[in-house]
Design a protein around this motif. Structure first.
Motif, short mmCIF file in Angstrom:
data_model
loop_
_atom_site.label_atom_id
_atom_site.label_comp_id
_atom_site.label_asym_id
_atom_site.label_seq_id
_atom_site.Cartn_x
_atom_site.Cartn_y
_atom_site.Cartn_z
N ASN A 1 12.93 64.19 -19.75
CA ASN A 1 12.58 65.50 -20.33
C ASN A 1 13.49 66.64 -19.88
OD1 ASN A 1 10.41 64.27 -21.61
ND2 ASN A 1 9.01 64.74 -19.97
N HIS A 2 14.06 66.53 -18.68
CA HIS A 2 14.85 67.63 -18.13
C HIS A 2 16.29 67.23 -17.77
CE1 HIS A 2 11.25 70.11 -17.84
NE2 HIS A 2 10.64 69.11 -17.26
N GLY A 3 16.57 65.94 -17.79
CA GLY A 3 17.90 65.48 -17.41
C GLY A 3 18.15 65.52 -15.91
N TRP A 4 17.08 65.53 -15.13
CA TRP A 4 17.23 65.64 -13.68
C TRP A 4 17.66 64.31 -13.07
CZ3 TRP A 4 12.20 68.74 -12.22
CH2 TRP A 4 12.31 70.03 -12.75
N ALA A 5 18.52 64.40 -12.06
CA ALA A 5 19.01 63.22 -11.35
C ALA A 5 18.04 62.87 -10.21
CB ALA A 5 20.39 63.50 -10.79
N SER B 1 6.80 72.70 -9.78
CA SER B 1 5.57 72.56 -10.57
C SER B 1 5.69 71.44 -11.60
CB SER B 1 5.20 73.89 -11.25
OG SER B 1 6.06 74.17 -12.32
N GLU B 2 6.90 71.13 -12.03
CA GLU B 2 7.10 70.00 -12.95
C GLU B 2 6.75 68.68 -12.26
OE1 GLU B 2 7.80 70.16 -16.27
OE2 GLU B 2 7.61 72.33 -15.99
N VAL B 3 7.10 68.57 -11.00
CA VAL B 3 6.73 67.38 -10.22
C VAL B 3 5.22 67.34 -10.05
CG1 VAL B 3 6.93 66.24 -7.97
CG2 VAL B 3 8.96 67.27 -9.03
N MET B 4 4.64 68.50 -9.72
CA MET B 4 3.19 68.57 -9.51
C MET B 4 2.43 68.17 -10.77
SD MET B 4 2.74 69.30 -6.34
CE MET B 4 0.98 69.64 -6.31
N ALA C 1 11.36 59.15 -13.71
CA ALA C 1 11.55 58.72 -15.10
C ALA C 1 11.25 59.83 -16.12
CB ALA C 1 10.74 57.47 -15.38
N PRO C 2 10.06 60.44 -16.11
CA PRO C 2 9.81 61.48 -17.11
C PRO C 2 10.65 62.75 -16.89
CG PRO C 2 7.93 61.27 -15.63
CD PRO C 2 8.87 60.15 -15.32
N LEU C 3 10.97 63.05 -15.64
CA LEU C 3 11.77 64.24 -15.36
C LEU C 3 13.22 64.04 -15.81
CD1 LEU C 3 10.29 65.24 -11.90
CD2 LEU C 3 9.89 66.33 -14.12
#
Length: 127
Positions: free
Chosen positions: A37-41, A13-16, A32-34
């Motif tokens: 904001n979340h530290g996702w690779a 849902s974060e991607v959505m 970029a924003p993920l």
């Protein structure tokens, strides 16, 4: 837009959210924003994109050497489905017990109570 056959996870849902705000977007524009904001690779985001593609929640259109992603389901449809699922799972499909639960836990701010009163008045006027 239609509802996907499988539920969208919290991470998906974060991607959505990004795609609902502005699409189509390339993977790097979603990353970029993920990442911030979340530290996702990158691998995490690409896995989520692939899951959403398989679920039919998004589409990918070729744009030169990259893909541009866009939602196939609307945010309102998603919220309706998730909201009804929550009500069904926890409150036998009824809204009043949900509101009662929050009021007992003192989770309703004064502005929430005012908004609920306005909603109830509007619903009464529509009868």
């Amino acid at each position: 837009m239609e509802t996907p056959p499988h539920r969208i996870s919290a991470a998906e849902s974060e991607v959505m959210k990004i795609l609902w705000a502005d699409s189509p977007k390339a993977a790097e524009d979603i990353l970029a924003p993920l990442a911030r904001n979340h530290g996702w690779a990158e691998g995490t985001v690409k896995t989520l994109l692939n899951r959403l593609l398989k679920k039919g929640a998004i589409a990918a259109d070729k744009d030169g050497r990259r893909f541009l992603y866009r939602p196939l389901i609307g945010r309102d449809d998603y919220v309706d489905t998730e909201s009804q699922g929550l009500l069904d799972r926890l409150f036998d499909g009824r809204l009043a017990p949900l509101v009662s639960h929050f009021s007992k836990r003192e989770k309703l701010a004064p502005e929430d109570i005012a908004a609920l009163r306005q909603l109830l008045e509007r619903l009464d006027d529509d009868k």
